[in-house]
Every structure is written in C-alpha cells, then in structure tokens.
Design a protein around this motif. Structure first.
Motif, PDB file in Angstrom:
ATOM      1  N   UNK A 172       0.895  -1.283   0.088  1.00  0.00           N
ATOM      2  CA  UNK A 172       0.026  -0.155   0.071  1.00  0.00           C
ATOM      3  C   UNK A 172       0.929   1.285  -0.085  1.00  0.00           C
ATOM      4  N   UNK A 221       2.282   1.589  -3.351  1.00  0.00           N
ATOM      5  CA  UNK A 221       1.159   2.106  -4.424  1.00  0.00           C
ATOM      6  C   UNK A 221       1.081   3.548  -4.258  1.00  0.00           C
ATOM      7  N   UNK A 222       0.764   3.852  -3.185  1.00  0.00           N
ATOM      8  CA  UNK A 222       0.438   5.501  -2.987  1.00  0.00           C
ATOM      9  C   UNK A 222       1.792   6.226  -3.193  1.00  0.00           C
ATOM     10  N   UNK A 230       1.265   9.118  -5.903  1.00  0.00           N
ATOM     11  CA  UNK A 230       1.394  10.607  -5.341  1.00  0.00           C
ATOM     12  C   UNK A 230       2.905  11.236  -5.135  1.00  0.00           C
ATOM     13  N   UNK A 247       8.452  -0.916  -6.275  1.00  0.00           N
ATOM     14  CA  UNK A 247       7.421   0.129  -7.094  1.00  0.00           C
ATOM     15  C   UNK A 247       7.735   1.530  -7.204  1.00  0.00           C
ATOM     16  N   UNK A 269      -7.077   8.484   1.775  1.00  0.00           N
ATOM     17  CA  UNK A 269      -7.144   8.283   0.415  1.00  0.00           C
ATOM     18  C   UNK A 269      -7.555   7.071  -0.150  1.00  0.00           C
ATOM     19  N   UNK A 270      -7.315   5.872   0.652  1.00  0.00           N
ATOM     20  CA  UNK A 270      -7.688   4.441   0.151  1.00  0.00           C
ATOM     21  C   UNK A 270      -9.063   4.549   0.273  1.00  0.00           C
ATOM     22  N   UNK A 282     -10.885   6.833  -2.617  1.00  0.00           N
ATOM     23  CA  UNK A 282     -10.908   6.308  -3.999  1.00  0.00           C
ATOM     24  C   UNK A 282     -11.335   4.869  -4.092  1.00  0.00           C
ATOM     25  N   UNK A 295      -3.608  -7.344  -4.786  1.00  0.00           N
ATOM     26  CA  UNK A 295      -3.488  -5.781  -4.846  1.00  0.00           C
ATOM     27  C   UNK A 295      -2.312  -5.455  -5.533  1.00  0.00           C
ATOM     28  N   UNK A 321      -2.058  -3.448  -9.114  1.00  0.00           N
ATOM     29  CA  UNK A 321      -1.450  -2.051  -9.124  1.00  0.00           C
ATOM     30  C   UNK A 321      -0.039  -2.211 -10.040  1.00  0.00           C
ATOM     31  N   UNK A 363      -6.959   0.170 -11.817  1.00  0.00           N
ATOM     32  CA  UNK A 363      -7.008   1.052 -10.873  1.00  0.00           C
ATOM     33  C   UNK A 363      -8.297   0.932  -9.996  1.00  0.00           C
ATOM     34  N   UNK A 377      -8.018  -1.983  -7.814  1.00  0.00           N
ATOM     35  CA  UNK A 377      -6.795  -1.760  -7.031  1.00  0.00           C
ATOM     36  C   UNK A 377      -7.135  -1.169  -5.747  1.00  0.00           C
ATOM     37  N   UNK A 378      -7.672  -0.096  -5.799  1.00  0.00           N
ATOM     38  CA  UNK A 378      -8.283   0.799  -4.692  1.00  0.00           C
ATOM     39  C   UNK A 378      -9.327   0.124  -3.816  1.00  0.00           C
ATOM     40  N   UNK A 403      -7.473  -2.608  -2.051  1.00  0.00           N
ATOM     41  CA  UNK A 403      -6.682  -1.965  -1.048  1.00  0.00           C
ATOM     42  C   UNK A 403      -7.432  -1.504   0.169  1.00  0.00           C
TER      43      UNK A 403
END
Lengths: 279, 278
Positions: A114, A117-118, A122, A215, B33-34, B37, B235, B239, B245, B248-249, B252
């Motif tokens: 996670x 991915x973020x 971002x 990643x 965010x998770x 989204x 995931x 991703x 996407x 994936x979100x 997550x």
C-alpha cells in the motif's frame, strides 16, 4: 512421567526457532555460495554489470543503492521519529499518549504494497514535477521508506527514553535547567544507546523492504549519481527476477540474498547490543 | 545574540507537537485516500464474486478465501509452537546460555526481511520438498515468519502473571504443568491473543514471502497443494501491472480495513490487560 514428556516437548518447541533459523541460513548459503566460488567474490561484490544470463553477476550498484535508500530513509525518518518519541515520553499527557501511541503503531500495520502504491500515485509524480528526472528515484524511495521506519524508530526510542530514571530529570530541573535543556543534555544522552538501536533497527527494516521499493525505485541497473536517479536495491533484484530465473541466474539471486542476509545480521547484532547495553 | 532558554523551550514544544501530529496525519491521509478512492467500487458483488479477466473485472472472492486459509492455517501451526516456546523460556528454565541461544535465534528470526523468507520458502518448500507453488508452502513459510511475534508477546504476557498465583497453585500440590495449564495460561490468554492477532495482521499484509511460495493463481485454492492468491498479492499485481486502478483501490480498502480492525482490536485487548494488572 507426563511432566517429563511436557518439558521435553516444550523444549523441542523452543528449539524449533533455532532450527528454522539454521535451515534458512543453510539453504540460502547452500544456493548462494557456489556462485561466489565459480564467478569470484570480487566479481560479484565489486562488479558493476548485472547480466546473469550472460555470465555477469556484479551487484555492486545494488549494494550501494541499498545503503543509499537506507541512509535516505534514516535522514527522513530518524529525526522525525525521535521527535515523536520525545514528544510522547516528555511532553504529552496521559490521555494524549493513550491516543497517539496506538495511532503511531497502526502505521506499522499498513502493508508495504500500500505504501508503494501510494508512492507511485502521489510521491513519484510530485518528485518528477518539482525536482525533475523520472520521479522513480532515490528521493521518492527514501521518502516512502522514511515513513515506513517511523513506527520502529518511535517505539524503540520511546522505550529507551521512558527507561531513563525520573530522578535524572528532577535533578536537572532542580538546578534551574529548562525542560528542553533537561531533555537534550540529560535525558537524550542517557537514552543514547537505545535511540541508536532504534535507528539501526529502522535501517534493518529499510534495507529489507521489498515491495514498496520495487514500485517506486525505478529498478534501473546502474549506480545512481543523483538523488533523482532511479536505482535497484538488493531486495528488489531478488523479487523482480526470482519467478522466472533458472540455472546460474537463480544462483545469482541467491548470492544477492547471501549479501543481504549478512548485512541484516550485522545490523541486528549491533542493534541488540545497543538495546541490552541501554537497559 | 543569545536566545533565551525559555523562548527556545516554547519553540521546541510547538515543533515537537507539530511533528507528532504530522506523523499521525500521515496515517490519517493514507487511510482517507484509500477510503475515498476505494469505497465507490465496493459492494457485495465485489466481495462475493471471483476475479475475471486477470482481475480487470469481477470481485476478489477467491483472494479473500486464499487470505483466510493462509492466515488461519499459519496461526494454527505458529500459536502452539510460539506459546510453547514462551512457556519453556519463562516457566521451565532459568536464564542461562541455553535460553540466551534460543532468544538469539528468536531475535534473529524476527529481523530477517520477508523477501529472504520468500527466498528460503521458494528453495526449500517449493523446490527441494517439491511442494510447488502451493497453499502448504505459503503456510509453512508464513508460520516461520510470524513465530517471533507470537513468542515475544506470549512471553511478555506470561511474565505479567503475578507470582502469587503460581505459588498458591503449587501449595495446593499442583504439578508444574497443571499450574501452567490451569493458572498461568488462562491469566495470560488475552496477552497471547494480542500477539496472535498482531501476527494475523502481519500475515494479511504480507506479499514478498507469499508470492514466491503460495504463487499467484487466481483459482480458488481447494487443497493444500493448490496455488492461490492472497488479497495483498492480488493488490500488488493489479497495481504494479496497471490492470485496473478501480479494483486496485477497492482491494486496498478491504485489505487496509481488515488489518486496521484486527490491530485496533488487538491493542484494545492489550489495554484491558494492562489496566487489569496494574
């Protein structure tokens, strides 16, 4: 009779951890060492070309990259983690502590995929737009890893700070020192070895991190020359190629694992030494 | 010019305050965010239908089953081993070279990064023991990986049980094992449970060790020898390969929510225990 049986069974259980550790060492070394013999230690450790299907097994750039991201993570996560630990142990009230401590520990529970991915969504674009380069870089990786090591740094520094006797603080305050003078001249120096251990364990976490690094690091096969260059660490090298490697190529990945294992063991040993000395 | 210590003090206080809240803010931002989204794509359909077309469409049911099977079986193996080790270290031995060696083993195991567990599981379970990419290889690797957490927390929990309880039990002529079984373990149970749950959290979020041992087949694992995919691995693949996407979100979100709720519950139990004993 039954008591004896139970005792030896529990002893067998206790020895299992040691046995597993032994198995891990044996099998990684067993697969990884022959290539050191065949290709040469110098060729692998100091070689800069990784083309395992063509007989080049140099992992020097990856060793450098692993250390670079680890120090990057430490520069970002170290001071911030220590600040949080000082805040928690010296400044926050009981209620605040009850809320902050678990919240900070929950950061450790977020899976590394996670974070990765973020990071891609971002941090990488942010670095690309504001600093230039491809965005997949030493800088992005250090930022992500810096956050990932925070829980480790905070919880172990916090324990070290809390174990400093209250009388030390009282003595200093009684001499007319301000709170901050007390903290940085008395409390932090007394907790020094524990704080150092927290940094080293944080380094261990950063150097062993894999999925998040794959990643955001870009995985390029060269030594990065600036903080905006992409790089490939030891861990990513293993994870990227293990699924399809065979023959000497696979052995090369195990050699990478051997180097990683040795670095990790040294870091853990130093950290445990620091923690024991502190307590 | 020399700044007055008192003014420095105020600045430090403000700065430390900000940093602590900034750090908690990171957690809040990640979860937010998770959540923002991912939540639009989550519905019952997503949870109870299996992935189609590499995960581009459909839900994540088979990966939920894969995750639950992997975690439950690993816990089933690691808990007796870990708690047994903790009992041995605390109740059956005095501190000696022998216990130091065992502790060194546990600490070293705890420091090994997951990719090396993956590397080991791949060569030992998958290749040498010819299990192939399978649920069994994944379970055995995960068991070894979570063992140190269970040992450490169980040890803390057992040590926290007051000595007086044991003495009473012995004075009633109970044997050592009877005392452990009937007095020590029940009192230490909540603490042990906390360790087990933290390990569950770790196993649910793990990727590197599992992808090379359990594989990443999208089919439902029906036997120990079947390959399977956990939510975290799913995931990662969604991703990294840019498959979808949205999915994936959504994956997550389910992943993070399950880990956070497990961990929050674990801390809740731990706090109850601490307030009970102090």
């Amino acid at each position: 009779m039954k008591e004896y049986f139970v005792k030896y069974m529990l002893m067998a259980f206790a020895l299992s951890s040691l046995f597993f550790l032994f198995l891990i060492f044996i099998f990684i070394l067993f697969e990884g060492l022959p290539l050191f013999h065949k290709a040469g230690l110098k060729h692998i450790i100091l070689g800069s070309k990784w083309a395992p299907t063509k007989g080049s097994f140099g992992i020097f750039p990856m060793i450098i990259s692993s250390f670079l991201v680890t120090f990057g993570a430490l520069i970002i996560g170290g001071p911030m983690g220590l600040s949080c630990a000082i805040y928690l142990s010296e400044y926050s009230g009981k209620r605040m502590k009850m809320f902050l401590k678990p919240a900070l520990e929950l950061l450790a529970g977020i899976p590394s995929v996670v974070y990765g991915f973020l990071g891609v969504v971002y941090i990488v674009p942010l670095v690309r737009d504001y600093f230039g380069g491809p965005g997949f870089s030493l800088l992005s990786t250090s930022l992500i890893l810096g956050v990932m090591i925070l829980p480790t740094v905070i919880s172990i520094s916090f324990d070290a700070l809390m174990s400093v006797p209250k009388t030390y603080r009282e003595g200093s305050l009684a001499m007319g020192a301000t709170k901050w003078q007390t903290i940085y001249k008395v409390v932090v120096p007394s907790a020094k070895s524990g704080i150092l251990a927290s940094f080293i364990l944080g380094m261990g976490r950063a150097i062993g991190e894999t999925m998040a690094v794959i990643m955001v690091a870009g995985n390029a096969l060269r030594t990065p020359l600036s903080i905006l260059d992409p790089l490939r660490t030891l861990t990513s090298n293993i994870a990227l190629e293990l699924a399809y490697a065979s023959g000497d190529h696979r052995l090369g990945l195990f050699s990478t694992g051997v180097v990683l294992l040795i670095i990790i063991m040294i870091l853990n040993y130093i950290a445990n030494f620091g923690i024991k000395k502190g307590s | 010019m020399r700044i007055k210590p008192r003014i420095v003090d105020v600045f430090v206080r403000i700065s430390l305050n900000l940093q602590a809240f900034f750090t908690v803010g990171i957690l809040a931002v990640i979860v937010a965010i998770i959540f923002i989204k991912g939540s639009p794509y989550i519905n019952l359909e997503f949870i109870i239908s299996s992935p189609q077309d590499m995960g581009r469409h459909g839900g994540i049911f088979s990966t939920i089953v894969g995750t639950i099977l992997l975690v439950l079986l690993s816990i089933f193996l690691a808990t007796p081993l870990g708690v047994g080790t903790a009992i041995f270290l605390t109740e059956y031995t005095k501190e000696s070279v022998f216990t130091k060696v065992i502790r060194f083993g546990v600490e070293s195991l705890a420091g090994i990064p997951s990719i090396l567990f993956g590397l080991f599981g791949f060569i030992f379970f998958v290749t040498k023991l010819k299990m192939g990419w399978s649920l069994l290889a994944g379970v055995l690797t995960t068991t070894i990986m979570i063992l140190p957490t269970i040992i450490r927390t169980s040890e803390e929990a057992i040590k926290a049980v007051p000595r007086s309880l044991r003495i009473v039990s012995y004075s009633l002529s109970a044997t050592k094992w009877e005392t452990v079984k009937k007095v020590v373990l029940p009192s230490a149970a909540p603490g042990i449970l906390t360790g087990v749950m933290l390990s569950v959290g770790r196993a649910v979020g793990e990727t590197a060790a599992i992808i090379f041992t359990m594989g990443s087949s999208l089919r439902m694992p029906l036997s120990l020898m079947d390959s399977g995919r956990t939510m975290a691995v799913h995931f990662y693949i969604l991703a990294r390969e840019g498959i979808s996407m949205e999915n994936a979100y959504a994956t997550a979100l389910i992943l993070v929510l399950s880990i956070l709720s497990i961990n929050i519950l674990a801390y809740y139990i731990m706090n109850r225990v601490i307030s009970k004993f102090s």
